[in-house]
Design a protein around this motif. Structure first.
Motif, PDB file in Angstrom:
ATOM      1  N   SER A  29       0.926  -1.086  -0.257  1.00  0.00           N
ATOM      2  CA  SER A  29       0.018   0.035   0.110  1.00  0.00           C
ATOM      3  C   SER A  29       0.900   1.338  -0.139  1.00  0.00           C
ATOM      4  CB  SER A  29      -0.780   0.067   1.179  1.00  0.00           C
ATOM      5  OG  SER A  29      -1.667  -1.050   1.254  1.00  0.00           O
ATOM      6  N   VAL A  30       0.351   2.475  -0.618  1.00  0.00           N
ATOM      7  CA  VAL A  30       1.169   3.492  -0.616  1.00  0.00           C
ATOM      8  C   VAL A  30       0.344   4.324   0.624  1.00  0.00           C
ATOM      9  CG1 VAL A  30       1.182   5.999  -1.471  1.00  0.00           C
ATOM     10  CG2 VAL A  30       1.142   3.723  -2.996  1.00  0.00           C
ATOM     11  N   HIS A  31       1.302   4.729   1.473  1.00  0.00           N
ATOM     12  CA  HIS A  31       0.858   5.679   2.825  1.00  0.00           C
ATOM     13  C   HIS A  31       1.453   7.230   2.540  1.00  0.00           C
ATOM     14  CE1 HIS A  31      -0.027   1.552   4.439  1.00  0.00           C
ATOM     15  NE2 HIS A  31      -1.100   2.368   4.812  1.00  0.00           N
ATOM     16  N   SER A  32       2.545   7.399   1.646  1.00  0.00           N
ATOM     17  CA  SER A  32       3.146   8.611   1.692  1.00  0.00           C
ATOM     18  C   SER A  32       2.996   9.233   0.280  1.00  0.00           C
ATOM     19  CB  SER A  32       4.409   8.493   2.244  1.00  0.00           C
ATOM     20  OG  SER A  32       5.285   7.784   1.341  1.00  0.00           O
ATOM     21  N   LYS A  33       3.240  10.658   0.168  1.00  0.00           N
ATOM     22  CA  LYS A  33       3.274  11.280  -0.962  1.00  0.00           C
ATOM     23  C   LYS A  33       1.966  10.974  -2.073  1.00  0.00           C
ATOM     24  CE  LYS A  33       8.263  12.187  -0.996  1.00  0.00           C
ATOM     25  NZ  LYS A  33       9.556  12.176  -1.738  1.00  0.00           N
ATOM     26  N   LEU A  34       0.977  10.905  -1.376  1.00  0.00           N
ATOM     27  CA  LEU A  34      -0.176  10.557  -2.171  1.00  0.00           C
ATOM     28  C   LEU A  34      -0.597  11.395  -3.201  1.00  0.00           C
ATOM     29  CD1 LEU A  34      -2.325   9.365   0.970  1.00  0.00           C
ATOM     30  CD2 LEU A  34      -1.416   7.862  -0.625  1.00  0.00           C
ATOM     31  N   ARG A  35      -0.089  12.633  -3.255  1.00  0.00           N
ATOM     32  CA  ARG A  35      -0.271  13.551  -4.268  1.00  0.00           C
ATOM     33  C   ARG A  35       0.596  13.552  -5.235  1.00  0.00           C
ATOM     34  NH1 ARG A  35      -4.535  13.081  -4.613  1.00  0.00           N
ATOM     35  NH2 ARG A  35      -4.739  14.867  -5.970  1.00  0.00           N
ATOM     36  N   MET A  36       1.434  12.593  -5.556  1.00  0.00           N
ATOM     37  CA  MET A  36       2.612  12.470  -6.321  1.00  0.00           C
ATOM     38  C   MET A  36       2.095  12.787  -7.533  1.00  0.00           C
ATOM     39  SD  MET A  36       4.981   9.097  -6.727  1.00  0.00           S
ATOM     40  CE  MET A  36       6.125   9.350  -5.422  1.00  0.00           C
ATOM     41  N   GLU A  37       2.760  13.081  -8.601  1.00  0.00           N
ATOM     42  CA  GLU A  37       2.426  13.466  -9.942  1.00  0.00           C
ATOM     43  C   GLU A  37       2.115  12.111 -10.670  1.00  0.00           C
ATOM     44  OE1 GLU A  37       5.128  15.751 -12.155  1.00  0.00           O
ATOM     45  OE2 GLU A  37       4.922  17.663 -11.065  1.00  0.00           O
ATOM     46  N   ARG A  38       1.073  12.304 -11.584  1.00  0.00           N
ATOM     47  CA  ARG A  38       0.505  11.030 -12.213  1.00  0.00           C
ATOM     48  C   ARG A  38       1.631  10.032 -12.721  1.00  0.00           C
ATOM     49  NH1 ARG A  38      -4.667   9.974 -14.740  1.00  0.00           N
ATOM     50  NH2 ARG A  38      -4.242   8.406 -16.359  1.00  0.00           N
ATOM     51  N   GLY A  39       2.400  10.509 -13.647  1.00  0.00           N
ATOM     52  CA  GLY A  39       3.388   9.701 -14.016  1.00  0.00           C
ATOM     53  C   GLY A  39       4.206   8.874 -13.101  1.00  0.00           C
ATOM     54  N   PRO A  40       4.921   9.486 -12.184  1.00  0.00           N
ATOM     55  CA  PRO A  40       5.585   8.861 -11.091  1.00  0.00           C
ATOM     56  C   PRO A  40       4.725   7.869 -10.276  1.00  0.00           C
ATOM     57  CG  PRO A  40       6.428  10.967 -11.345  1.00  0.00           C
ATOM     58  CD  PRO A  40       5.176  10.876 -12.160  1.00  0.00           C
ATOM     59  N   MET A  41       3.604   8.327 -10.110  1.00  0.00           N
ATOM     60  CA  MET A  41       2.582   7.423  -9.289  1.00  0.00           C
ATOM     61  C   MET A  41       2.354   6.383 -10.078  1.00  0.00           C
ATOM     62  SD  MET A  41       1.385   6.795  -6.266  1.00  0.00           S
ATOM     63  CE  MET A  41       0.761   8.289  -5.305  1.00  0.00           C
ATOM     64  N   THR A  42       1.926   6.330 -11.550  1.00  0.00           N
ATOM     65  CA  THR A  42       1.736   5.151 -12.026  1.00  0.00           C
ATOM     66  C   THR A  42       2.908   4.401 -12.101  1.00  0.00           C
ATOM     67  OG1 THR A  42       0.340   6.317 -13.557  1.00  0.00           O
ATOM     68  CG2 THR A  42       1.134   4.622 -14.290  1.00  0.00           C
ATOM     69  N   LYS A  43       4.046   4.506 -12.130  1.00  0.00           N
ATOM     70  CA  LYS A  43       5.460   3.613 -12.259  1.00  0.00           C
ATOM     71  C   LYS A  43       5.337   3.163 -10.769  1.00  0.00           C
ATOM     72  CE  LYS A  43       7.923   6.332 -15.762  1.00  0.00           C
ATOM     73  NZ  LYS A  43       9.146   7.208 -15.883  1.00  0.00           N
ATOM     74  N   ARG A  44       5.266   4.000  -9.812  1.00  0.00           N
ATOM     75  CA  ARG A  44       5.233   3.543  -8.259  1.00  0.00           C
ATOM     76  C   ARG A  44       4.410   2.299  -8.270  1.00  0.00           C
ATOM     77  NH1 ARG A  44       4.062   7.668  -3.585  1.00  0.00           N
ATOM     78  NH2 ARG A  44       4.782   6.360  -1.637  1.00  0.00           N
ATOM     79  N   LEU A  45       3.131   2.305  -8.606  1.00  0.00           N
ATOM     80  CA  LEU A  45       2.177   1.335  -8.388  1.00  0.00           C
ATOM     81  C   LEU A  45       2.348   0.308  -9.573  1.00  0.00           C
ATOM     82  CD1 LEU A  45      -1.090   3.436  -7.923  1.00  0.00           C
ATOM     83  CD2 LEU A  45       0.165   2.004  -6.308  1.00  0.00           C
ATOM     84  N   VAL A  46       2.699   0.344 -10.734  1.00  0.00           N
ATOM     85  CA  VAL A  46       3.060  -0.570 -11.433  1.00  0.00           C
ATOM     86  C   VAL A  46       4.074  -1.799 -11.298  1.00  0.00           C
ATOM     87  CG1 VAL A  46       3.823  -1.204 -13.907  1.00  0.00           C
ATOM     88  CG2 VAL A  46       2.219   0.497 -13.567  1.00  0.00           C
ATOM     89  N   ALA A  47       5.109  -1.025 -10.484  1.00  0.00           N
ATOM     90  CA  ALA A  47       6.099  -1.751  -9.828  1.00  0.00           C
ATOM     91  C   ALA A  47       5.869  -2.568  -8.565  1.00  0.00           C
ATOM     92  CB  ALA A  47       7.315  -0.998  -9.387  1.00  0.00           C
ATOM     93  N   ALA A  48       4.888  -2.043  -7.882  1.00  0.00           N
ATOM     94  CA  ALA A  48       4.383  -3.101  -7.007  1.00  0.00           C
ATOM     95  C   ALA A  48       3.615  -4.100  -7.600  1.00  0.00           C
ATOM     96  CB  ALA A  48       3.760  -2.104  -6.014  1.00  0.00           C
ATOM     97  N   ALA A  49       2.690  -3.836  -8.368  1.00  0.00           N
ATOM     98  CA  ALA A  49       1.607  -4.690  -8.972  1.00  0.00           C
ATOM     99  C   ALA A  49       2.217  -5.569  -9.787  1.00  0.00           C
ATOM    100  CB  ALA A  49       0.647  -3.768  -9.621  1.00  0.00           C
ATOM    101  N   SER A  50       3.621  -5.491 -10.228  1.00  0.00           N
ATOM    102  CA  SER A  50       4.212  -6.452 -10.936  1.00  0.00           C
ATOM    103  C   SER A  50       5.319  -7.212 -10.022  1.00  0.00           C
ATOM    104  CB  SER A  50       5.062  -5.668 -12.149  1.00  0.00           C
ATOM    105  OG  SER A  50       4.281  -4.847 -12.823  1.00  0.00           O
ATOM    106  N   ASP A  51       5.339  -6.877  -8.705  1.00  0.00           N
ATOM    107  CA  ASP A  51       6.458  -7.644  -8.138  1.00  0.00           C
ATOM    108  C   ASP A  51       6.069  -8.906  -7.535  1.00  0.00           C
ATOM    109  OD1 ASP A  51       8.126  -8.305  -5.696  1.00  0.00           O
ATOM    110  OD2 ASP A  51       8.709  -6.105  -5.457  1.00  0.00           O
ATOM    111  N   PRO A  52       6.662  -9.906  -7.820  1.00  0.00           N
ATOM    112  CA  PRO A  52       6.250 -11.401  -7.555  1.00  0.00           C
ATOM    113  C   PRO A  52       6.222 -11.723  -6.030  1.00  0.00           C
ATOM    114  CG  PRO A  52       8.693 -11.197  -8.240  1.00  0.00           C
ATOM    115  CD  PRO A  52       8.069  -9.944  -8.370  1.00  0.00           C
ATOM    116  N   ARG A  53       6.718 -10.666  -4.998  1.00  0.00           N
ATOM    117  CA  ARG A  53       6.428 -10.913  -3.633  1.00  0.00           C
ATOM    118  C   ARG A  53       5.213 -10.522  -3.009  1.00  0.00           C
ATOM    119  NH1 ARG A  53      11.830  -7.411  -2.011  1.00  0.00           N
ATOM    120  NH2 ARG A  53      10.605  -6.292  -3.596  1.00  0.00           N
TER     121      ARG A  53
END
Length: 330
Positions: A191-215
Motif C-alpha cells: 500500500s501507499v501511505h506517503s506522497k499520495l499527491r505524487m504526479e500522475r506519471g511517477p505514481m503510475t510507475k510506483r504502483l505498476v512496480a508494486a503490482a508487478s512484484d512477485p512478492r
C-alpha cells in the motif's frame, strides 16, 4: 441478556462504526472488570465504585440483568447493518488485511483471532505495518520475525492465522521490508501511505512496480482516498489505472476492495476498470480492532452491487486454493 456479552458486543459495534478508541476500550475494560462476578455482585450498588465501571457501563449491566436489551446496544445494532451484499458475504471465507496492537491496532493478536473465529472465518491474515510507517509503530525486521513465531502457533481447529504485512510502497516502487522476510510471509499487502499527491506519471510507475512484484499478493487501498470519517476527506491519488490494473492482472496480484466505509477504495469507476482488466480481487476489512472485522459486510455489498465476478474474489476461496495462489511468487 448476559451483562458480559452485552458489554463485549457494544465494544465490538463501537469498533465497527470506527468510534473513538476510548469508547470501545471503556466497554472492553468494564467487561474484564465483571468477568467471573455473580449476579448478586453485579446487582450490588457498590459495583459502581469498582475500577473500570463507569455510569454508562453500569447502566448497561443493570439493564441486562433485568432481562432487557440495553438501550445502547439496541441503538448500535439498529445502526450497524449495511443494505445488500448478504449472498456474497456468506461466501467470504476469510480476510487478508488486519492489524493488531503490534502496530496501530487496538487489541492483542488473540483478541483478533477470537473475533475472526466468531465471524466464522476459516483464515485471517495479520498484516501489521512495515518499518517506515513510524506513526503506526511499523514493525522492524526483528519485531516481524518475533511476530511470525507467534503466528505459527495459531493454526488448527478449523482456523488458520496467516503471517503477513502491509508493506509500504516506497517512492520508487520498492517495498519497505527485507526481501527474505517478504518471501517467508504468507501474505503481502502492498500500500501507499506517503506522497499520495505524487504526479500522475511517477505514481503510475510506483504502483505498476508494486503490482508487478512477485512478492506482492494484494494491492491495498489503491487510491488512498478518504470519503468520510473523523480524519476528514482526501482525494484519490492520480495514476493511469488501466496500466496499473493490467500489471496486476498479468502478475496475478489481487486488487483490494477495502471495506472501510471511509475508504470505499477503489472508487466504483476504477473497480469497473479492474474488472474489465481481468484482475483478481480481495475483499478485506483493514480492521484495526475486533469489531472492524465485520466491515466485510460493506465490501461485500459494494462488490455485489458492482457485479464483481465471485470466482475472482480470492477471499471466497477455500484455504487450500488460496495458499496455492499465495505461493505463486514465493
Amino acid at each position: 441478556m448476559d451483562p458480559l456479552d452485552a458489554l463485549t458486543e457494544i465494544a465490538y459495534l463501537l469498533e465497527r462504526e470506527r468510534s473513538s478508541r476510548y469508547k470501545s476500550k471503556a466497554f472492553r475494560t468494564a467487561a474484564a472488570a465483571i468477568e467471573g462476578l455473580s449476579d448478586a455482585q453485579l446487582r450490588d450498588p457498590s459495583l459502581r465504585r469498582r475500577a473500570g465501571i463507569g455510569e454508562s457501563t453500569f447502566a448497561v449491566i443493570q439493564q441486562a440483568l433485568r432481562g432487557e436489551v440495553p438501550e445502547r446496544l439496541a441503538t448500535l445494532r439498529a445502526e450497524s447493518a449495511p443494505t445488500g451484499g448478504a449472498e456474497l458475504r456468506a461466501q467470504l471465507k476469510g480476510d487478508l488485511h488486519s492489524h493488531s496492537e503490534w502496530s496501530d491496532g487496538l487489541t492483542p493478536i488473540e483478541t483478533m483471532i477470537d473475533a475472526a473465529r466468531g465471524l466464522g472465518h476459516e483464515y485471517l491474515a495479520l498484516t501489521d505495518h512495515s518499518p517506515r510507517l513510524t506513526v503506526a509503530n511499523g514493525l522492524s525486521p526483528e519485531r516481524l520475525r518475533a511476530q511470525m513465531d507467534i503466528v505459527r502457533g495459531h493454526r488448527g481447529d478449523g482456523f488458520t492465522l496467516l503471517s503477513g504485512i502491509e508493506v509500504d510502497i516506497l517512492d520508487d516502487g520498492a517495498l519497505d521490508q527485507e526481501d527474505e522476510l517478504l518471501r517467508a510471509l504468507d501474505v503481502v499487502v502492498a500500500s501507499v501511505h506517503s506522497k499520495l499527491r505524487m504526479e500522475r506519471g511517477p505514481m503510475t510507475k510506483r504502483l505498476v512496480a508494486a503490482a508487478s512484484d512477485p512478492r506482492v499478493d494484494v494491492l491495498g487501498h489503491v487510491t488512498g482516498r478518504l470519503v468520510e470519517g473523523a480524519r476528514g476527506t482526501r482525494p484519490p491519488s492520480e495514476f493511469d489505472a488501466r496500466e496499473v490494473f493490467a500489471a496486476a492482472a498479468a502478475s496475478g496480484v489481487a486488487v483490494e476492495i477495502n471495506s472501510r466505509p471511509e475508504r470505499q477504495d477503489p472508487p466504483d469507476d476504477l473497480l469497473a476498470l479492474a474488472i474489465d482488466a481481468g484482475c483478481l480481487f480481495s475483499i478485506d476489512s483493514d480492521a484495526h480492532a475486533p469489531g472492524q472485522l465485520s466491515l466485510l459486510d460493506f465490501g461485500a455489498a459494494r462488490a455485489e452491487a458492482l457485479q464483481v465476478p465471485v470466482d475472482r474474489i480470492v477471499t471466497t476461496w477455500p484455504l487450500e486454493r488460496l495458499r496455492a495462489w499465495l505461493e505463486r511468487g514465493r
